[in-house]
Design a protein around this motif. Sequence first.
Motif, PDB file in Angstrom:
ATOM      1  N   ASP A  59       6.680  13.743   3.248  1.00 54.41           N
ATOM      2  CA  ASP A  59       6.066  14.427   2.104  1.00 54.41           C
ATOM      3  C   ASP A  59       4.691  13.829   1.820  1.00 54.41           C
ATOM      4  N   THR A  95      -2.780  12.440  -6.205  1.00 49.24           N
ATOM      5  CA  THR A  95      -1.923  12.554  -7.377  1.00 49.24           C
ATOM      6  C   THR A  95      -0.951  13.707  -7.156  1.00 49.24           C
ATOM      7  N   ALA A  96       0.309  13.507  -7.586  1.00 43.80           N
ATOM      8  CA  ALA A  96       1.333  14.542  -7.447  1.00 43.80           C
ATOM      9  C   ALA A  96       2.382  14.334  -8.521  1.00 43.80           C
ATOM     10  N   ASP A  97       2.664  15.411  -9.266  1.00 42.06           N
ATOM     11  CA  ASP A  97       3.702  15.381 -10.309  1.00 42.06           C
ATOM     12  C   ASP A  97       3.501  14.230 -11.289  1.00 42.06           C
ATOM     13  N   GLY A  98       2.263  13.993 -11.679  1.00 43.56           N
ATOM     14  CA  GLY A  98       1.978  12.960 -12.659  1.00 43.56           C
ATOM     15  C   GLY A  98       2.001  11.543 -12.117  1.00 43.56           C
ATOM     16  N   THR A  99       2.129  11.394 -10.797  1.00 47.49           N
ATOM     17  CA  THR A  99       2.182  10.076 -10.172  1.00 47.49           C
ATOM     18  C   THR A  99       0.952   9.865  -9.299  1.00 47.49           C
ATOM     19  N   ASP A 121       3.484   4.042  -5.738  1.00 52.69           N
ATOM     20  CA  ASP A 121       3.606   5.108  -6.729  1.00 52.69           C
ATOM     21  C   ASP A 121       3.350   4.487  -8.098  1.00 52.69           C
ATOM     22  N   ASP A 147       4.483  23.795  -1.842  1.00 53.59           N
ATOM     23  CA  ASP A 147       3.582  24.661  -2.605  1.00 53.59           C
ATOM     24  C   ASP A 147       3.860  26.116  -2.281  1.00 53.59           C
ATOM     25  N   ARG A 199      -2.063  18.784  -0.740  1.00 55.58           N
ATOM     26  CA  ARG A 199      -1.059  19.489  -1.536  1.00 55.58           C
ATOM     27  C   ARG A 199       0.313  19.210  -0.962  1.00 55.58           C
ATOM     28  N   GLU A 200       1.344  19.522  -1.758  1.00 56.83           N
ATOM     29  CA  GLU A 200       2.696  19.208  -1.342  1.00 56.83           C
ATOM     30  C   GLU A 200       3.234  20.295  -0.432  1.00 56.83           C
TER      31      GLU A 200
END
Length: 312
Positions: free
Chosen positions: A299, A259-263, A233, A312, A308-309
Amino acid sequence: MSEPAIELVEMTKRFRNFTAVDRLSLTVQRGEIFGLLGPNGSGKTTTVNVISGLSRPTSGTVRVLGRDMLTEPRSVRRLLGTIPQETALYEELSAEANLRFHGDLFDVPRSRLPSRIDELLRLVQLEDRRRDRVSTYSGGMKRRLALARALLHDPELLYLDEPTLGVDVQSRRAIWDHVLDLRTRGKTVLITTNYLEEASALGDRLAIIDRGRLVALDSPQQLKSKYGDTVLDLVLEPAPSPALLVRLRSIDGVTAVNTADGTLKVNLTGDPEATGRVVTAVTGEAKLLRINQHEPDLDEVFLQLTGRELRD
């Protein structure tokens, strides 16, 4: 080998021009705890409605407990216990009265009903609250009572929709213990959940579906190990460019980049030099603010499979 508890072959369900489930094939063995995962709109609820006989498939084969759901749906419903997402208890009645009413609906013999109620109230640790109105119960107590109700007629197949939704940690653990105990009794359990921890803790195998299609099916541990041994991460400034993402995906040992949540999440195989190659590529373009290395969880498997997470 005994006949599977659930067998779907090329099952499709359409609503006019919308395909909710698209040629889904999977098998749930008897005595298995099977998790069905996917975001809202993935087709989970439609699949369960077909398995439960509440909806007819547009095409394909659906067999539950050895019976064809197109011709014998009523006989299957008698063998199915359910805990819907909405607990749907009679809150003005006591726990005992709720169970008696359910017992009458499912023709539990009157001679056996009192001892069965005693047994299940002990199981879910509500024996001392048996005569209290359900409206006075906490959310966790209501879910435990719903589990007792679902088990009252001794179903062969139990379906749990988000079984610990909205309950406290202690009640969640108690419900997990009850579900795991069902496997030792030879019961088959089908769970739909968005709690990845829950799916990993309970499921013998997990099916991940997205947009009506099966995208993965395996044990929780195998799903994790298939998609990299390690996840990095990374938080960068500025955010990674499309060119950097392409560069990272070309590095030996990198199995996925998302990329997810800015990470920035980079999945790696066991190559010990892969981490260094990733960090070198990243710091050549951006400032590395934070880095964390850990084993993949479900996850991240879902993110890698679908882009995608899960929530969603």
